[in-house]
Design a protein around this motif. Sequence first.
Motif, PDB file in Angstrom:
ATOM      1  N   ALA A  42       0.998  -1.123   0.007  1.00  0.00           N
ATOM      2  CA  ALA A  42      -0.080   0.101  -0.074  1.00  0.00           C
ATOM      3  C   ALA A  42       1.115   1.411   0.106  1.00  0.00           C
ATOM      4  O   ALA A  42       1.709   1.397   0.633  1.00  0.00           O
ATOM      5  CB  ALA A  42      -0.812  -0.021   1.211  1.00  0.00           C
ATOM      6  N   TYR A  43       0.340   2.322  -0.705  1.00  0.00           N
ATOM      7  CA  TYR A  43       1.216   3.653  -0.547  1.00  0.00           C
ATOM      8  C   TYR A  43       0.679   4.195   0.438  1.00  0.00           C
ATOM      9  O   TYR A  43      -0.411   4.320   1.079  1.00  0.00           O
ATOM     10  CB  TYR A  43       0.643   4.439  -1.900  1.00  0.00           C
ATOM     11  CG  TYR A  43       0.882   4.087  -3.258  1.00  0.00           C
ATOM     12  CD1 TYR A  43       2.291   3.760  -3.556  1.00  0.00           C
ATOM     13  CD2 TYR A  43       0.144   3.947  -4.031  1.00  0.00           C
ATOM     14  CE1 TYR A  43       2.900   3.342  -4.502  1.00  0.00           C
ATOM     15  CE2 TYR A  43       0.596   3.459  -5.539  1.00  0.00           C
ATOM     16  CZ  TYR A  43       1.868   3.170  -5.662  1.00  0.00           C
ATOM     17  OH  TYR A  43       2.148   2.771  -6.832  1.00  0.00           O
ATOM     18  N   GLU A  44       1.751   4.713   1.409  1.00  0.00           N
ATOM     19  CA  GLU A  44       1.456   5.389   2.622  1.00  0.00           C
ATOM     20  C   GLU A  44       1.113   6.750   2.715  1.00  0.00           C
ATOM     21  O   GLU A  44       0.295   7.164   3.367  1.00  0.00           O
ATOM     22  CB  GLU A  44       2.767   5.049   3.668  1.00  0.00           C
ATOM     23  CG  GLU A  44       2.839   3.659   3.834  1.00  0.00           C
ATOM     24  CD  GLU A  44       4.154   3.571   4.644  1.00  0.00           C
ATOM     25  OE1 GLU A  44       4.665   4.356   5.114  1.00  0.00           O
ATOM     26  OE2 GLU A  44       4.413   2.176   4.708  1.00  0.00           O
ATOM     27  N   ALA A  45       1.771   7.679   1.986  1.00  0.00           N
ATOM     28  CA  ALA A  45       1.579   8.998   1.910  1.00  0.00           C
ATOM     29  C   ALA A  45       2.316   9.800   0.721  1.00  0.00           C
ATOM     30  O   ALA A  45       3.261   9.236   0.182  1.00  0.00           O
ATOM     31  CB  ALA A  45       1.972   9.652   3.172  1.00  0.00           C
ATOM     32  N   TYR A  46       1.965  10.836   0.500  1.00  0.00           N
ATOM     33  CA  TYR A  46       2.705  11.821  -0.417  1.00  0.00           C
ATOM     34  C   TYR A  46       3.538  12.625   0.428  1.00  0.00           C
ATOM     35  O   TYR A  46       3.372  12.809   1.599  1.00  0.00           O
ATOM     36  CB  TYR A  46       1.865  12.693  -1.015  1.00  0.00           C
ATOM     37  CG  TYR A  46       0.992  12.138  -2.215  1.00  0.00           C
ATOM     38  CD1 TYR A  46       1.500  11.856  -3.281  1.00  0.00           C
ATOM     39  CD2 TYR A  46      -0.531  11.890  -1.932  1.00  0.00           C
ATOM     40  CE1 TYR A  46       0.550  11.022  -4.199  1.00  0.00           C
ATOM     41  CE2 TYR A  46      -1.375  11.367  -2.847  1.00  0.00           C
ATOM     42  CZ  TYR A  46      -0.780  10.978  -4.152  1.00  0.00           C
ATOM     43  OH  TYR A  46      -1.751  10.334  -4.995  1.00  0.00           O
ATOM     44  N   PRO A  47       4.635  12.987  -0.267  1.00  0.00           N
ATOM     45  CA  PRO A  47       5.584  13.856   0.587  1.00  0.00           C
ATOM     46  C   PRO A  47       5.262  15.155   0.917  1.00  0.00           C
ATOM     47  O   PRO A  47       4.097  15.580   0.233  1.00  0.00           O
ATOM     48  CB  PRO A  47       6.770  14.053  -0.455  1.00  0.00           C
ATOM     49  CG  PRO A  47       6.088  13.946  -1.667  1.00  0.00           C
ATOM     50  CD  PRO A  47       4.947  13.033  -1.859  1.00  0.00           C
ATOM     51  N   PRO A  48       5.467  15.918   2.008  1.00  0.00           N
ATOM     52  CA  PRO A  48       5.077  17.062   2.472  1.00  0.00           C
ATOM     53  C   PRO A  48       5.463  18.170   1.462  1.00  0.00           C
ATOM     54  O   PRO A  48       6.411  17.981   0.880  1.00  0.00           O
ATOM     55  CB  PRO A  48       5.496  17.404   3.955  1.00  0.00           C
ATOM     56  CG  PRO A  48       6.741  16.495   3.871  1.00  0.00           C
ATOM     57  CD  PRO A  48       6.510  15.235   2.922  1.00  0.00           C
ATOM     58  N   GLY A  49       4.724  19.454   1.229  1.00  0.00           N
ATOM     59  CA  GLY A  49       5.048  20.526   0.694  1.00  0.00           C
ATOM     60  C   GLY A  49       4.185  20.466  -0.637  1.00  0.00           C
ATOM     61  O   GLY A  49       3.197  19.547  -0.686  1.00  0.00           O
ATOM     62  N   PRO A  50       4.038  21.916  -1.405  1.00  0.00           N
ATOM     63  CA  PRO A  50       3.275  21.719  -2.296  1.00  0.00           C
ATOM     64  C   PRO A  50       3.364  20.756  -3.373  1.00  0.00           C
ATOM     65  O   PRO A  50       4.639  20.437  -3.933  1.00  0.00           O
ATOM     66  CB  PRO A  50       3.835  23.025  -2.974  1.00  0.00           C
ATOM     67  CG  PRO A  50       4.469  23.743  -1.787  1.00  0.00           C
ATOM     68  CD  PRO A  50       5.167  22.790  -0.910  1.00  0.00           C
ATOM     69  N   PRO A  51       2.565  20.138  -3.966  1.00  0.00           N
ATOM     70  CA  PRO A  51       2.487  19.273  -4.982  1.00  0.00           C
ATOM     71  C   PRO A  51       3.449  19.512  -6.187  1.00  0.00           C
ATOM     72  O   PRO A  51       3.144  20.641  -6.737  1.00  0.00           O
ATOM     73  CB  PRO A  51       0.994  18.705  -5.253  1.00  0.00           C
ATOM     74  CG  PRO A  51       0.337  19.374  -4.292  1.00  0.00           C
ATOM     75  CD  PRO A  51       0.969  20.518  -3.602  1.00  0.00           C
ATOM     76  N   LEU A  52       4.142  18.773  -6.782  1.00  0.00           N
ATOM     77  CA  LEU A  52       4.728  19.098  -8.018  1.00  0.00           C
ATOM     78  C   LEU A  52       4.239  17.492  -8.986  1.00  0.00           C
ATOM     79  O   LEU A  52       4.923  16.670  -8.409  1.00  0.00           O
ATOM     80  CB  LEU A  52       6.201  19.089  -7.976  1.00  0.00           C
ATOM     81  CG  LEU A  52       7.014  19.120  -9.120  1.00  0.00           C
ATOM     82  CD1 LEU A  52       6.624  20.711  -9.852  1.00  0.00           C
ATOM     83  CD2 LEU A  52       8.543  19.115  -8.806  1.00  0.00           C
TER      84      LEU A  52
END
Length: 137
Positions: A42-52
């Motif tokens: 399972a994917y856990e999370a996206y990295p913090p910060g504004p999406p790129l």
Amino acid sequence: MKRMMGGLAAWVLAAGVAVAAESPGVQVQTLMESSASWDGRAYEAYPPGPPLLTVLRITIPPHSALPWHTHPIPNAAYVLSGELTVEKQGTGETRWLKQGDVLPEMVGEYHRGVTGDQGVVLIVFYAGSRGVPLSQQ
């Protein structure tokens, strides 16, 4: 508030797809929807910060093996043409891909792509943040 904005963004996207699908002659086909990579993790999370968002066209010649690498962010590859075998280093598990296939890639697991007699052209979509690398060796 953040959760509400995420829900709002998902609703707006879904509404946009629904509107497009109702337009004459427009066809919408989901190629992949996954919350886990091809090995089932399972994917856990996206990295913090504004999406790129990054989309790359990657051409790999015949009889090539990419270096073992990992991805710190979720990404997905679409096979535009050719064939590719993806190998997971830790288990030896493989997945063979051909034109039109879509692969949810692994995060934090060493893997590589290997071509045979045909090369491959991939379109790879990455969902990350500024300053976060797309892959690491």
